[in-house]
Design an enzyme around this catalytic site. Sequence first.
Site, PDB file in Angstrom:
ATOM      1  CG  ASP A 179       3.317 -14.220   2.500  1.00  0.00           C
ATOM      2  OD1 ASP A 179       2.886 -13.276   2.882  1.00  0.00           O
ATOM      3  OD2 ASP A 179       4.671 -14.204   3.035  1.00  0.00           O
ATOM      4  CE  LYS A 204       6.740  -6.998   5.765  1.00  0.00           C
ATOM      5  NZ  LYS A 204       7.774  -6.891   6.573  1.00  0.00           N
TER       6      LYS A 204
HETATM    7  N1  PLP Z   1       6.333 -12.345   4.027  1.00  0.00           N
HETATM    8  C1  PLP Z   1       6.335 -11.192   3.165  1.00  0.00           C
HETATM    9  C2  PLP Z   1       5.642 -11.228   2.040  1.00  0.00           C
HETATM   10  C3  PLP Z   1       7.251 -10.303   3.659  1.00  0.00           C
HETATM   11  O1  PLP Z   1       7.305  -9.099   2.786  1.00  0.00           O
HETATM   12  C4  PLP Z   1       7.845 -10.417   5.008  1.00  0.00           C
HETATM   13  C5  PLP Z   1       8.718  -9.379   5.349  1.00  0.00           C
HETATM   14  O2  PLP Z   1       8.965  -8.562   4.688  1.00  0.00           O
HETATM   15  C6  PLP Z   1       7.425 -11.737   5.610  1.00  0.00           C
HETATM   16  C7  PLP Z   1       6.656 -12.441   5.252  1.00  0.00           C
HETATM   17  C8  PLP Z   1       8.407 -11.644   7.002  1.00  0.00           C
HETATM   18  O3  PLP Z   1       7.583 -10.986   7.927  1.00  0.00           O
HETATM   19  P1  PLP Z   1       8.230 -10.448   9.279  1.00  0.00           P
HETATM   20  O4  PLP Z   1       9.421  -9.595   8.816  1.00  0.00           O
HETATM   21  O5  PLP Z   1       7.302  -9.927   9.988  1.00  0.00           O
HETATM   22  O6  PLP Z   1       9.192 -11.581  10.056  1.00  0.00           O
END
Ligand code: PLP
Length: 389
Positions: A179, A204
């Site tokens: 990630d 983000k």
């Molecule tokens: N990965 C990280 C590091 C995140 O901070 C987030 C959400 O805050 C996600 C995945 C999940 O993303 P989404 O909110 O677009 O579903």
Amino acid sequence: MSEDRQPDFETREVHAGVRPDPVTGAILTPIYQSTTYVQESVDQYMAKGYSYSRSGNPTVTALEEKITSLENGLGSACFATGMAATSSTMMALLNAGDHCILSDVVYGGTHRLSTRILTRFGVSYSFVDTSSPSSVKNAIQDNTRMIFTETPANPTLKLTDIAAISEIARARSIPHVVDNTFLTPYFQRPLDLGADVSLHSTTKFMEGHNVSVGGSITAADEGMLENIRFVRNCLGSNMSPMVAFYTLQGCKTMSTRLKAQSANALAVARFLETHNMVERVAYPGLNSFPQKTLADRQSSGYGSMLWFEVKGGVASGKKLMDTLKLWSLAENLGSVESLVTHSVTMTHADMPREERMAAGITDGLVRLSAGLETAEDLIIDLKQALDGL
Ligand code: PLP
């Protein structure tokens, strides 16, 4: 310019995936807001590449091409949200009876998906300190079929050595999914470091303006990519053309925003280190950050995320967050607006307390996402809130 020279990142973030609309010359890829695509004949089904927008959409394709170019991958798939990207990737690469190693510090939604949903389908998880390659090696079981790391991790910013974990994973033919949301491909490219999949919440930094939620994966392997796309089509977890359009525009300024937001984060972190009401500050660009050497080795910047703890515990932390004016108390990160989040009550509320504490997600942790305002204004606001404690 030599013909085979790849344009620089900043050039590709503007141009990759995008060409003037063949019908009108529109410089921006249109929002192809259509469910279906008329076929020339039965024999020429899919001749133009599209049949139905759950399976594929030209605006989304343009974004996928751009992200693939920025991540140095083989291909990408975009999703309705970051969690749709994570859930589809896990469902594509894991089967009942399989085991997955997950960083002990991950976004709360990833933890929730794993422990509350996918365990019901027979997948088991080990939450491992992935900053320690030997711990990862020791946690591998005969049925381990995925190593999923998040680096820097939300919210503690713990780093995982992507190259070291990818090497361990590769030796056992286990896919390594990273990630990469916190740093974006501008600062960190997991596939170049040996990972198999780089995943984002495009919500983000990629989109960056608090306009839309979205997600993406970029793969280094054709089979894995096809598998994930197949699951996306089955689940219907695809990105909408409108979101792809917003994200296409956001990506064009990603490096410029990240440079400025990271400079703000460093200035804010340095200020916080000097304030007598601050217990501790964590930012990978600070000399005091325990994994700074790793940050310097695997990424070209430190990002705009930081956190600190105030003296006086949770009560002080809450008062501080309530008295900030410029920093908005909100659940997102990576946007042009500066945001403050109390992870324990917001992003990681579902994580059991002992597990949270063991992972360093303490009750008093105040997470900051530095935006594009001036560092001076951001610091003045933090100072007035801290002085008032
Ligand atoms: N990965 C990280 C590091 C995140 O901070 C987030 C959400 O805050 C996600 C995945 C999940 O993303 P989404 O909110 O677009 O579903």
